[in-house]
Write an enzyme that holds these catalytic residues in place. Structure first.
Site, PDB file in Angstrom:
ATOM      1  N   CYS A   1       0.987  -1.335  -0.087  1.00 13.43           N
ATOM      2  CA  CYS A   1      -0.066  -0.014  -0.003  1.00 13.43           C
ATOM      3  C   CYS A   1       0.726   1.236   0.199  1.00 13.43           C
ATOM      4  O   CYS A   1       1.870   1.564   0.707  1.00 13.43           O
ATOM      5  CB  CYS A   1      -0.426  -0.582   1.721  1.00 13.43           C
ATOM      6  SG  CYS A   1      -2.280   1.007   1.234  1.00 13.43           S
TER       7      CYS A   1
ATOM      8  N   HIS B   1      -9.017  -3.649  -2.572  1.00 12.89           N
ATOM      9  CA  HIS B   1      -8.229  -2.879  -1.467  1.00 12.89           C
ATOM     10  C   HIS B   1      -8.074  -1.625  -1.430  1.00 12.89           C
ATOM     11  O   HIS B   1      -8.396  -0.766  -0.481  1.00 12.89           O
ATOM     12  CB  HIS B   1      -6.566  -3.299  -1.789  1.00 12.89           C
ATOM     13  CG  HIS B   1      -5.476  -2.332  -1.469  1.00 12.89           C
ATOM     14  ND1 HIS B   1      -4.827  -3.088  -0.793  1.00 12.89           N
ATOM     15  CD2 HIS B   1      -5.997  -1.228  -1.388  1.00 12.89           C
ATOM     16  CE1 HIS B   1      -3.831  -2.104  -0.286  1.00 12.89           C
ATOM     17  NE2 HIS B   1      -4.597  -0.843  -0.793  1.00 12.89           N
ATOM     18  N   GLU B   2      -9.115  -1.180  -1.754  1.00 11.65           N
ATOM     19  CA  GLU B   2      -9.412   0.184  -2.375  1.00 11.65           C
ATOM     20  C   GLU B   2     -10.766   0.750  -1.371  1.00 11.65           C
ATOM     21  O   GLU B   2     -10.901   1.468  -1.000  1.00 11.65           O
ATOM     22  CB  GLU B   2      -9.089   1.027  -4.251  1.00 11.65           C
ATOM     23  CG  GLU B   2      -7.672   1.079  -5.010  1.00 11.65           C
ATOM     24  CD  GLU B   2      -6.500   1.403  -3.982  1.00 11.65           C
ATOM     25  OE1 GLU B   2      -6.501   2.705  -2.516  1.00 11.65           O
ATOM     26  OE2 GLU B   2      -5.351   0.800  -3.683  1.00 11.65           O
TER      27      GLU B   2
ATOM     28  N   HIS C   1     -10.933   1.321   2.269  1.00 13.79           N
ATOM     29  CA  HIS C   1      -9.281   2.374   1.857  1.00 13.79           C
ATOM     30  C   HIS C   1     -10.884   3.340   2.447  1.00 13.79           C
ATOM     31  O   HIS C   1     -10.817   4.533   3.071  1.00 13.79           O
ATOM     32  CB  HIS C   1      -9.158   2.919   1.095  1.00 13.79           C
ATOM     33  CG  HIS C   1      -7.299   2.719   0.973  1.00 13.79           C
ATOM     34  ND1 HIS C   1      -6.619   2.911   2.514  1.00 13.79           N
ATOM     35  CD2 HIS C   1      -6.730   2.348  -0.110  1.00 13.79           C
ATOM     36  CE1 HIS C   1      -5.200   2.680   2.266  1.00 13.79           C
ATOM     37  NE2 HIS C   1      -5.430   1.878   0.558  1.00 13.79           N
TER      38      HIS C   1
END
Length: 173
Positions: free
Chosen positions: A97, A139-140, A143
């Site tokens: 990341c 993954h994004e 966030h």
């Protein structure tokens, strides 16, 4: 744009919905995120990583120093994204990341996901994503809810430094 690092409280906040995709500030943020992810050798970046609390991220898979085997795709802005369905199959693979430099970890993710998002032109898009691109999206997407990949690692023994990752995974023969 400056990428904030793990420890910055803004990285742990839930991002707000983007109200107006046509807003000049939103369009400028998209352009800046695309430039920032390319400059940082990333394959994705979320608005919270540049301290912008908006449900918006870029998926920009392409081979680079950090991900030499990544598939090539156009950088795509995904606004107010949702995962509407996912495979039962979960696959563990290495992730890093831009907000957690120097660390990689084995992260379990769905192998295939069905997603919806608004594109930068205000159109609703529906797609099925698989493998590496599905991993980037997940993954994004994390966030946007204040979750970073290390939160999903099941065992600290499945974390390594970027240097060891490059030796073990990227340069293995």
């Amino acid at each position: 744009m400056m990428i904030i690092q793990l420890g910055n409280p803004r990285l742990r906040q839930k991002a707000a919905l983007v109200e107006n995709v046509d807003d000049a500030n939103v369009q400028q943020l998209i352009d800046e995120l695309i430039a920032t992810v390319a400059e940082a050798n990333g394959v994705g970046i979320a608005a919270p990583q540049v301290a912008q609390s908006q449900r918006l991220f870029i998926v920009a898979s392409r081979p680079n120093l950090r991900y030499p085997h990544a598939p090539e795709m156009e950088p795509t802005a995904m606004i107010n994204p949702k995962i509407v369905a996912h495979s039962t199959e979960v696959v563990k693979d290495w992730e890093g990341c831009l907000s957690v430099p120097g660390i990689r970890g084995l992260v379990p993710r769905y192998q295939a996901i069905e997603v919806e998002y608004t594109d930068r032109h205000g159109k609703l898009q529906k797609q099925e994503l698989t493998d590496f691109v599905a991993r980037i999206f997940q993954h994004e997407f994390d966030h946007l809810d204040g979750v970073v990949f290390i939160d999903r690692i099941e065992n600290t023994l499945e974390m390594i430094t970027e240097q060891e990752y490059q030796k073990l995974v990227v340069n293995k023969t």
